[in-house]
Design a protein around this motif. Structure first.
Motif, PDB file in Angstrom:
ATOM      1  N   TRP A 344      63.701  46.993  52.071  1.00  0.00           N
ATOM      2  CA  TRP A 344      62.752  48.138  50.838  1.00  0.00           C
ATOM      3  C   TRP A 344      63.096  47.277  49.588  1.00  0.00           C
ATOM      4  O   TRP A 344      63.260  46.394  49.508  1.00  0.00           O
ATOM      5  N   MET A 345      61.699  46.730  49.624  1.00  0.00           N
ATOM      6  CA  MET A 345      62.423  45.785  47.938  1.00  0.00           C
ATOM      7  C   MET A 345      61.184  46.622  47.282  1.00  0.00           C
ATOM      8  O   MET A 345      59.856  46.871  47.078  1.00  0.00           O
ATOM      9  N   LEU A 346      61.881  46.910  45.693  1.00  0.00           N
ATOM     10  CA  LEU A 346      60.493  47.868  45.142  1.00  0.00           C
ATOM     11  C   LEU A 346      59.926  47.614  44.156  1.00  0.00           C
ATOM     12  O   LEU A 346      58.466  48.155  44.411  1.00  0.00           O
ATOM     13  N   ALA A 347      59.511  45.924  44.176  1.00  0.00           N
ATOM     14  CA  ALA A 347      58.385  45.346  43.956  1.00  0.00           C
ATOM     15  C   ALA A 347      57.141  45.235  45.500  1.00  0.00           C
ATOM     16  O   ALA A 347      56.252  44.981  45.055  1.00  0.00           O
ATOM     17  N   ASP A 348      57.791  45.870  46.269  1.00  0.00           N
ATOM     18  CA  ASP A 348      56.556  45.732  47.563  1.00  0.00           C
ATOM     19  C   ASP A 348      56.383  47.046  47.624  1.00  0.00           C
ATOM     20  O   ASP A 348      56.797  47.901  47.937  1.00  0.00           O
ATOM     21  N   GLU A 349      54.754  46.982  47.376  1.00  0.00           N
ATOM     22  CA  GLU A 349      54.317  48.522  47.774  1.00  0.00           C
ATOM     23  C   GLU A 349      54.372  49.224  49.279  1.00  0.00           C
ATOM     24  O   GLU A 349      54.626  50.153  49.616  1.00  0.00           O
ATOM     25  N   ARG A 350      54.342  47.934  49.998  1.00  0.00           N
ATOM     26  CA  ARG A 350      54.705  48.138  51.379  1.00  0.00           C
ATOM     27  C   ARG A 350      55.612  48.956  51.719  1.00  0.00           C
ATOM     28  O   ARG A 350      55.874  50.049  52.396  1.00  0.00           O
ATOM     29  N   THR A 351      56.877  48.484  51.517  1.00  0.00           N
ATOM     30  CA  THR A 351      57.923  48.557  52.179  1.00  0.00           C
ATOM     31  C   THR A 351      58.518  49.818  51.088  1.00  0.00           C
ATOM     32  O   THR A 351      59.990  50.763  50.923  1.00  0.00           O
ATOM     33  N   ARG A 352      58.017  49.748  49.550  1.00  0.00           N
ATOM     34  CA  ARG A 352      58.457  51.125  48.461  1.00  0.00           C
ATOM     35  C   ARG A 352      58.742  52.231  49.261  1.00  0.00           C
ATOM     36  O   ARG A 352      58.917  53.030  48.555  1.00  0.00           O
ATOM     37  N   SER A 432      44.926  48.489  41.633  1.00  0.00           N
ATOM     38  CA  SER A 432      46.168  48.356  40.300  1.00  0.00           C
ATOM     39  C   SER A 432      47.816  47.875  41.074  1.00  0.00           C
ATOM     40  O   SER A 432      47.385  49.202  41.588  1.00  0.00           O
ATOM     41  N   GLY A 433      47.919  46.950  41.541  1.00  0.00           N
ATOM     42  CA  GLY A 433      49.095  46.217  42.473  1.00  0.00           C
ATOM     43  C   GLY A 433      49.916  47.431  40.583  1.00  0.00           C
ATOM     44  O   GLY A 433      49.642  47.679  39.685  1.00  0.00           O
ATOM     45  N   THR A 434      51.785  46.721  41.908  1.00  0.00           N
ATOM     46  CA  THR A 434      52.348  47.140  41.532  1.00  0.00           C
ATOM     47  C   THR A 434      53.581  46.744  39.917  1.00  0.00           C
ATOM     48  O   THR A 434      52.839  45.272  40.476  1.00  0.00           O
ATOM     49  N   ASN A 435      54.347  46.830  39.050  1.00  0.00           N
ATOM     50  CA  ASN A 435      54.786  45.296  38.562  1.00  0.00           C
ATOM     51  C   ASN A 435      56.014  44.967  39.401  1.00  0.00           C
ATOM     52  O   ASN A 435      56.548  45.575  40.607  1.00  0.00           O
ATOM     53  N   SER A 436      57.039  44.195  38.829  1.00  0.00           N
ATOM     54  CA  SER A 436      58.551  44.287  39.712  1.00  0.00           C
ATOM     55  C   SER A 436      59.378  45.617  39.020  1.00  0.00           C
ATOM     56  O   SER A 436      60.946  45.676  40.072  1.00  0.00           O
ATOM     57  N   GLN A 437      58.884  46.163  38.436  1.00  0.00           N
ATOM     58  CA  GLN A 437      59.859  47.379  38.215  1.00  0.00           C
ATOM     59  C   GLN A 437      59.472  48.726  39.366  1.00  0.00           C
ATOM     60  O   GLN A 437      59.691  50.150  39.495  1.00  0.00           O
ATOM     61  N   GLY A 438      58.006  48.346  40.371  1.00  0.00           N
ATOM     62  CA  GLY A 438      57.708  49.188  41.241  1.00  0.00           C
ATOM     63  C   GLY A 438      56.613  50.138  40.363  1.00  0.00           C
ATOM     64  O   GLY A 438      56.049  51.429  41.435  1.00  0.00           O
ATOM     65  N   SER A 439      56.177  50.185  40.131  1.00  0.00           N
ATOM     66  CA  SER A 439      54.830  51.249  38.868  1.00  0.00           C
ATOM     67  C   SER A 439      53.736  50.362  38.740  1.00  0.00           C
ATOM     68  O   SER A 439      53.892  48.967  38.957  1.00  0.00           O
ATOM     69  N   TYR A 440      52.671  51.267  38.657  1.00  0.00           N
ATOM     70  CA  TYR A 440      51.061  50.904  38.713  1.00  0.00           C
ATOM     71  C   TYR A 440      51.214  50.895  37.165  1.00  0.00           C
ATOM     72  O   TYR A 440      51.890  51.940  36.342  1.00  0.00           O
ATOM     73  N   SER A 441      50.030  50.430  36.706  1.00  0.00           N
ATOM     74  CA  SER A 441      49.615  50.462  34.974  1.00  0.00           C
ATOM     75  C   SER A 441      48.948  52.497  35.261  1.00  0.00           C
ATOM     76  O   SER A 441      49.038  53.302  36.077  1.00  0.00           O
ATOM     77  N   LYS A 442      49.564  53.000  34.399  1.00  0.00           N
ATOM     78  CA  LYS A 442      48.937  54.261  34.132  1.00  0.00           C
ATOM     79  C   LYS A 442      48.405  55.088  32.922  1.00  0.00           C
ATOM     80  O   LYS A 442      48.163  54.323  31.997  1.00  0.00           O
ATOM     81  N   ILE A 443      47.634  55.845  32.797  1.00  0.00           N
ATOM     82  CA  ILE A 443      47.029  56.194  31.958  1.00  0.00           C
ATOM     83  C   ILE A 443      47.657  56.862  29.834  1.00  0.00           C
ATOM     84  O   ILE A 443      48.942  58.099  30.882  1.00  0.00           O
ATOM     85  N   VAL A 444      47.494  56.730  29.353  1.00  0.00           N
ATOM     86  CA  VAL A 444      48.594  57.298  28.140  1.00  0.00           C
ATOM     87  C   VAL A 444      48.027  57.323  27.229  1.00  0.00           C
ATOM     88  O   VAL A 444      46.251  56.979  26.981  1.00  0.00           O
ATOM     89  N   ASP A 445      48.146  58.147  26.296  1.00  0.00           N
ATOM     90  CA  ASP A 445      47.026  58.472  24.977  1.00  0.00           C
ATOM     91  C   ASP A 445      48.556  57.638  24.051  1.00  0.00           C
ATOM     92  O   ASP A 445      49.560  57.943  23.915  1.00  0.00           O
ATOM     93  N   LEU A 446      47.666  56.886  22.613  1.00  0.00           N
ATOM     94  CA  LEU A 446      48.673  56.531  22.338  1.00  0.00           C
ATOM     95  C   LEU A 446      48.786  57.606  20.554  1.00  0.00           C
ATOM     96  O   LEU A 446      47.466  57.699  20.031  1.00  0.00           O
ATOM     97  N   PRO A 447      49.855  57.480  19.414  1.00  0.00           N
ATOM     98  CA  PRO A 447      49.911  57.926  18.634  1.00  0.00           C
ATOM     99  C   PRO A 447      48.381  57.398  17.217  1.00  0.00           C
ATOM    100  O   PRO A 447      48.696  56.576  16.945  1.00  0.00           O
ATOM    101  N   GLY A 448      48.220  58.697  16.873  1.00  0.00           N
ATOM    102  CA  GLY A 448      46.984  58.439  15.349  1.00  0.00           C
ATOM    103  C   GLY A 448      45.950  57.760  15.996  1.00  0.00           C
ATOM    104  O   GLY A 448      45.131  56.723  14.928  1.00  0.00           O
ATOM    105  N   GLU A 449      45.536  57.394  17.426  1.00  0.00           N
ATOM    106  CA  GLU A 449      44.524  56.702  17.592  1.00  0.00           C
ATOM    107  C   GLU A 449      43.814  57.391  19.239  1.00  0.00           C
ATOM    108  O   GLU A 449      43.849  57.965  20.002  1.00  0.00           O
ATOM    109  N   GLU A 450      42.095  57.315  19.467  1.00  0.00           N
ATOM    110  CA  GLU A 450      41.717  58.132  19.566  1.00  0.00           C
ATOM    111  C   GLU A 450      41.496  57.481  21.135  1.00  0.00           C
ATOM    112  O   GLU A 450      41.743  56.721  21.441  1.00  0.00           O
ATOM    113  N   GLY A 451      41.543  58.557  21.837  1.00  0.00           N
ATOM    114  CA  GLY A 451      41.279  57.887  23.625  1.00  0.00           C
ATOM    115  C   GLY A 451      41.934  58.323  23.861  1.00  0.00           C
ATOM    116  O   GLY A 451      42.869  58.104  24.077  1.00  0.00           O
TER     117      GLY A 451
END
Length: 618
Positions: A344-352, A432-451
């Motif tokens: 398997w490879m970390l950046a490959d969605e199929r084998t990961r 959303s494809g994965t990056n070289s770390q094997g992670s997807y983009s994700k939803i976050v909140d930002l300190p001091g920012e709305e939404g």
């Protein structure tokens, strides 16, 4: 009126992301198995060469195959499972006659391509996951496997690059995962069936978790090496005499050359004996397999450096051999050991996905108990730890007031503020494809920012699946971007594409805007590029972006691209930065929008986007 600087345009990888293409559709789909077999056990014996495989051994192959299919559903590929017996002895692997009798099952998953609208396997792209009884767990030392002896060493390679985040390594590394704590684990060089893999993860299950192999001492290895030198020299002299028969001049010439090599080899061998005379009972470790020529060239077989030099920093691996009666022992119905390997490879969605299924679903403890502590599983059928049919359900939260209003506003073509997405999840409605770390983009909140915001960290291709196509004839596309404090100066920029595609992933015309923050309060950088028919101005131009730096906890900017007829306008924080009157055909139909960040090299090297809006303009 300002004009764009005309430049020669080149192709780059980002142009394949403007619309979800066939490859991305395949990557997101579960095609599963060609067939789920539910094997019932063997009915008769089989023979391979001079070895007989019992009904019990062949039934174990059936169990392995069933357990694999119960634990994993291929994603982005199509899979099959095949049973195997070994070794198949041929002209180039005669040493395998001294290896044990092996049997098991291997699943293979093939990459797919679209043909006539149907996903079709691509030959010779198979990636394996195998469970095998009595498989040689390393690399054979071919020239030492003689007279009933079988020597091998367990070479390992670290599959995790130095830049991989610690939490990612902890999530995927079988050497640190608690479920493998009782078993022998390796990041091993590939085995017999792993032709598409240079390295595999390997788990070795043995009675009482004790490796049933003989540890080879330096003394033993040197004695075997001495015999190797003598035998290889005699073979070479015999070969010279046969090849040059009748030509004594050539026989003398080549024999003298070989005799000189033999002298060098013996000298190296004697240096080995002297160098290691006080360590003869130590466990032998070597950097790689060795041959006669290594002694001729003066190499230390234990360090790979010159034998009369100091120690080498090259990684070395322990040497083992099988017990003299290993072939006979392996004929019994119960495995001597079991080896589970997969590539398997970390950046490959199929084998990961396969790796995640194996480490989270496959029941290694049941596999061990079934053979080595059977009372614990007596009467119990195999069950995976987690069902592969279980799907993660996206949590839907209440939409923001702005999102609700946009949904009822006929002048808004598209709106996304990610308000209906739960924190930490993938964005729903987006590819959303994965990056070289094997992670997807994700939803976050930002300190001091709305939404809520979408974190983009090396994600090359973020595509809104629900975008209505084509875009309005006249429109304004706007979005907010933020970066964290200390964003790496020189890090890759965030790109946004508005494109007309001939086919998915094939941009015919486009508008590209790339931004990157400055540092220590200095202005950021923007680049606007277009490609349109020759009657219009195509090229790129750079802009300074005041206020967009990396000195605040959150550094935010608002971008807007306005298309009206043939006119193209760029706004930053509602300020007009550029206007082009002869930019594009007035009737062009854009049909794709995407965002892309090609690479991230540090934790702070990421972008946050939100409030993406496309309005219909008059």
């Amino acid at each position: 009126m300002k004009t764009l600087v005309t430049i020669a345009l080149i192709c780059w990888s980002s142009t394949s992301w403007a619309q979800k293409n066939n490859e991305q559709i395949i990557a997101d789909s579960s095609f599963g198995w060609m067939k789920v077999y539910h094997f019932k056990g063997a009915k008769e014996t089989r023979k391979l060469g001079d070895r007989n495989f019992s009904i019990a051994q062949l039934s174990i192959c059936d169990s392995f195959a069933n357990w694999i299919q119960a634990s994993y559903i291929p994603k982005g590929t199509i899979g099959d499972v095949r049973k195997a017996i070994m070794p198949q002895i041929g002209l180039y692997n005669k040493q395998q006659q001294f290896s044990p009798q092996g049997y098991g099952a291997t699943s293979y998953t093939w990459s797919l391509q679209m043909k006539n609208g149907k996903p079709t396997p691509i030959q010779e792209t198979e990636i394996p996951w195998g469970i095998t009884a009595n498989e040689v767990p390393g690399m054979s030392m071919n020239k030492l496997c003689t007279n009933g002896d079988y020597y091998f060493f367990m070479e390992e390679i670290d599959p995790f690059d130095a830049g991989i985040a610690k939490e990612t390594v902890n999530k995927y590394n079988i050497k640190t995962l608690p479920q493998f704590g009782a078993f022998y684990t390796q990041h091993s060089t590939a085995s017999r069936y792993d032709r598409n893999a240079g390295i595999v993860d390997a788990v070795l299950l043995c009675k009482n978790n004790q490796l049933p192999f003989i540890k080879v001492t330096i003394s033993d290895l040197l004695n075997k090496a001495g015999k190797l030198i003598q035998e290889e020299h005699e073979k070479k002299i015999t070969a010279i005499r046969e090849k040059e028969k009748g030509n004594q001049k050539n026989i003398d010439y080549f024999s003298n050359y070989e005799n000189e090599n033999y002298r060098k080899a013996l000298l190296t061998y004697e240096k080995h004996k002297e160098k290691y005379k006080n360590r003869l009972n130590e466990w032998a470790v070597i950097p790689k397999d060795f041959d006669y020529i290594d002694f001729v060239n003066g190499f230390d077989i234990f360090t790979a450096s010159r034998v009369d030099e100091g120690t080498s920093s090259i990684k070395t691996f322990p040497v083992y051999k099988f017990a003299p009666n290993i072939v006979e022992q392996s004929k019994q119905d119960k495995p001597l050991w079991i080896r589970v390997t997969w590539s398997w490879m970390l950046a490959d969605e199929r084998t990961r996905h396969m790796h995640e299924s194996i480490i989270n679903n496959f029941n290694f403890q049941y596999l061990y108990d079934f053979f080595y502590d059977p009372e614990k599983v007596k009467g119990k059928a195999y069950q995976p730890l987690h069902s592969p049919y279980t799907k993660e359900v996206a949590v839907v939260t209440e939409r923001s007031t702005a999102a609700k209003k946009a949904a009822t506003d006929n002048n808004i073509h598209f709106f996304e503020d990610f308000s209906s997405n739960a924190i930490g999840q993938k964005p729903t409605g987006w590819y959303s494809g994965t990056n070289s770390q094997g992670s997807y983009s994700k939803i976050v909140d930002l300190p001091g920012e709305e939404g809520k915001w979408l974190e983009v960290k090396g994600h090359n291709g973020l595509i809104p699946n629900d975008l209505k196509k084509p875009l309005p004839q006249n429109f304004t596309l706007s979005y907010d971007v933020a970066v964290p404090k200390d964003f790496t100066w020189g890090g890759k920029g965030l790109e946004m594409f508005i494109a007309k595609e001939k086919t998915a992933g094939n941009m015919e015309y486009f508008i590209r805007f790339r931004i990157r923050p400055g540092f220590n309060g200095r202005e950021g950088a923007g680049e606007l590029e277009t490609k349109f028919p020759s009657a219009y101005t195509s090229g790129s131009k750079s802009y300074e972006l005041p206020g967009f730096s990396n000195d605040k906890n959150i550094n935010r900017i608002a971008v807007a691209i306005k298309k009206k007829g043939e006119t193209l306008e760029l706004y930053i924080d509602k300020k007009l930065m550029a206007s082009f009157n002869n930019a594009m055909p007035s009737d062009i139909s854009f049909n794709a929008v995407s965002f892309s960040h090609s690479r991230s090299d540090s934790d702070t090297e990421k972008y946050f986007i939100s409030n993406i809006r496309i309005t219909k303009d008059q």
